[in-house]
Design an enzyme around this catalytic site. Structure first.
Site, PDB file in Angstrom:
ATOM      1  CE1 TYR A 129      76.838  82.658 -31.611  1.00  0.00           C
ATOM      2  CE2 TYR A 129      76.250  83.025 -33.900  1.00  0.00           C
ATOM      3  CZ  TYR A 129      77.119  83.201 -32.841  1.00  0.00           C
ATOM      4  OH  TYR A 129      78.266  83.920 -33.020  1.00  0.00           O
ATOM      5  CE  LYS A 192      88.422  78.675 -21.311  1.00  0.00           C
ATOM      6  NZ  LYS A 192      89.871  78.883 -21.394  1.00  0.00           N
ATOM      7  CG  ASP A 226      91.882  79.396 -23.890  1.00  0.00           C
ATOM      8  OD1 ASP A 226      91.592  78.223 -24.223  1.00  0.00           O
ATOM      9  OD2 ASP A 226      92.207  79.687 -22.725  1.00  0.00           O
ATOM     10  CG  ASP A 250      80.076  83.731 -35.884  1.00  0.00           C
ATOM     11  OD1 ASP A 250      80.585  83.994 -36.997  1.00  0.00           O
ATOM     12  OD2 ASP A 250      79.190  84.433 -35.369  1.00  0.00           O
TER      13      ASP A 250
END
Ligand code: NAD
Length: 361
Positions: A129, A192, A226, A250
């Site tokens: 972002y 991740k 995940d 988000d």
């Protein structure tokens, strides 16, 4: 007993009616404690654009910089054309680096789950972002593609994902401090790092360092994003405070809102070193503008977070009890909280606020 100087941004679309309902509720909540608000009401968004020539006039930022606390109604962001997001500009200009979104079940809200009480702490200033990206076929994208030595196709657009030690340390520290101040037991870092070894790897590395300072006081663990999504859907009751980078935050914020009944009840706070801005997760819902129809709960619960930030603990507890009781009874609630959304007994925005105020009397 205190007088709190707070910037009040009315927003646009359904913002002004939601802000008005919330203002009345907050005034009633602090009155019993002998405190009051001194609101500095300012305008931002689509409506002021026409007269001021900008959706974010200078006096808005000046007011927040002066008072350090703001309550904000939603503001529309035109898609594709028009001005850039006022919401993002405010977070950037004021360096509001932490977005804190509690996802808590209130009895009576329609949801597949019960007893959820999770807090998502999202980093607000870095990651994908940051706005550092180059279009397909641009010379800048070409340079990076050359550097990648065959790992990226020639016809790729490129986004850069910056994750810094400084940015990570302050967001993780914020999550741990929040846990201590709010009697929470565990902070879970979500990333991740098995795939993004350097960026998400750094996030975990710094998170572990910070966690050491809180050893024995707050538990720490880590999940891949995940796997975390599946955990939240299957065993949300196992989680407490979750801290993560901007993009994962988000996405998981919306997942969290979905667990507890949706946008109508999802509050938020954007917090910096010495400044805080409180706003609902939802947008301006412009199709309902001026109809006294939409649910004020999310903005009222954002106001509740503001009361806690201002150390108005009694007022905050009183307000939370009143909101819970109105929702649990299910009578004086807006259309979206009724089992049948066309239920003619649904009340309007201001009547739901009246019911909450009546419970605090
Ligand atoms: P939205 O959240 O405004 O509305 C989507 C739908 O959710 C609405 O049509 C309505 O059915 C429901 N909804 C939202 N708030 C509700 C409430 N309080 N009570 C009952 N139902 C509610 O999302 P959108 O339509 O994608 O966005 C509208 C505008 O708001 C866009 O311009 C967007 O950029 C902006 N936005 C602003 C903020 C903010 O101010 N922080 C956040 C998100 C979106």
């Amino acid at each position: 007993m205190a007088t709190h100087n707070v910037t009040l941004i009315r927003g646009d679309g359904t913002g002004p009616e939601l802000v008005e309902a919330t203002r009345r509720v907050l005034e009633a909540a602090v009155a019993t404690s002998g405190s009051s608000f001194n609101w500095d009401v300012v305008e931002a968004g689509v409506d002021i654009m026409e007269t001021a020539g900008t959706p974010l006039p200078d006096n808005v930022l000046a007011s927040i910089r002066k008072h350090k606390v703001a309550l904000k109604g939603p503001i529309t962001t035109p898609i594709g054309t028009g001005f850039r997001s006022v919401n993002v500009a405010l977070r950037k200009e004021l360096d509001l680096f932490a977005c804190v979104r509690p996802c808590k079940t209130y009895e009576g809200v329609r949801s597949r789950y019960d007893n959820i009480d999770i807090v998502i702490v999202r980093e607000n200033t870095e990651d994908l972002y940051a706005g550092v990206e180059w279009p397909v076929d641009s010379p800048e994208a070409g340079k990076i593609i050359d550097m990648a030595e065959g790992k990226i196709r020639r016809d790729a657009a490129i986004s850069i994902k910056p994750i810094s030690r400084t940015g990570t340390r302050r967001i993780v520290k914020h999550a741990f401090d929040y846990a201590i101040e709010n009697g929470r037991k565990k902070v879970t870092a979500v990333a991740k790092a098995n795939i993004m070894k350097y960026t998400d790897g750094l996030f975990y590395e710094v998170a572990r360092e910070v966690a050491k300072d809180y050893e024995g006081r707050v538990e720490y663990d880590e999940w891949l994003v995940d796997a975390m999504c599946m955990q939240l859907v299957q065993k949300p009751e196992n989680y407490d405070v979750l801290v993560m980078e901007n993009l994962y935050g988000d996405i998981l914020s919306d997942l969290g809102a979905g667990l507890v009944g949706g946008l109508g009840v999802a509050p938020g706070a954007n917090i910096g070193e010495d400044t805080a801005l409180f706003e609902a997760t939802h947008g301006s819902a412009p199709k309902y503008k001026g109809q006294n129809k939409v649910n004020p709960t999310a903005l009222i619960l954002s106001g509740l977070l503001m009361l806690r930030y201002l150390k108005e603990t009694d007022a905050a507890n009183r307000l939370e009890k009143a909101v819970s009781s109105v929702i649990a009874e299910g009578k004086d609630v807006t259309y979206d909280m009724k089992p049948d959304r066309n239920d003619p007994t649904a009340v309007g925005t201001s009547q739901m606020a009246d019911a909450i105020i009546a419970r605090m009397a």
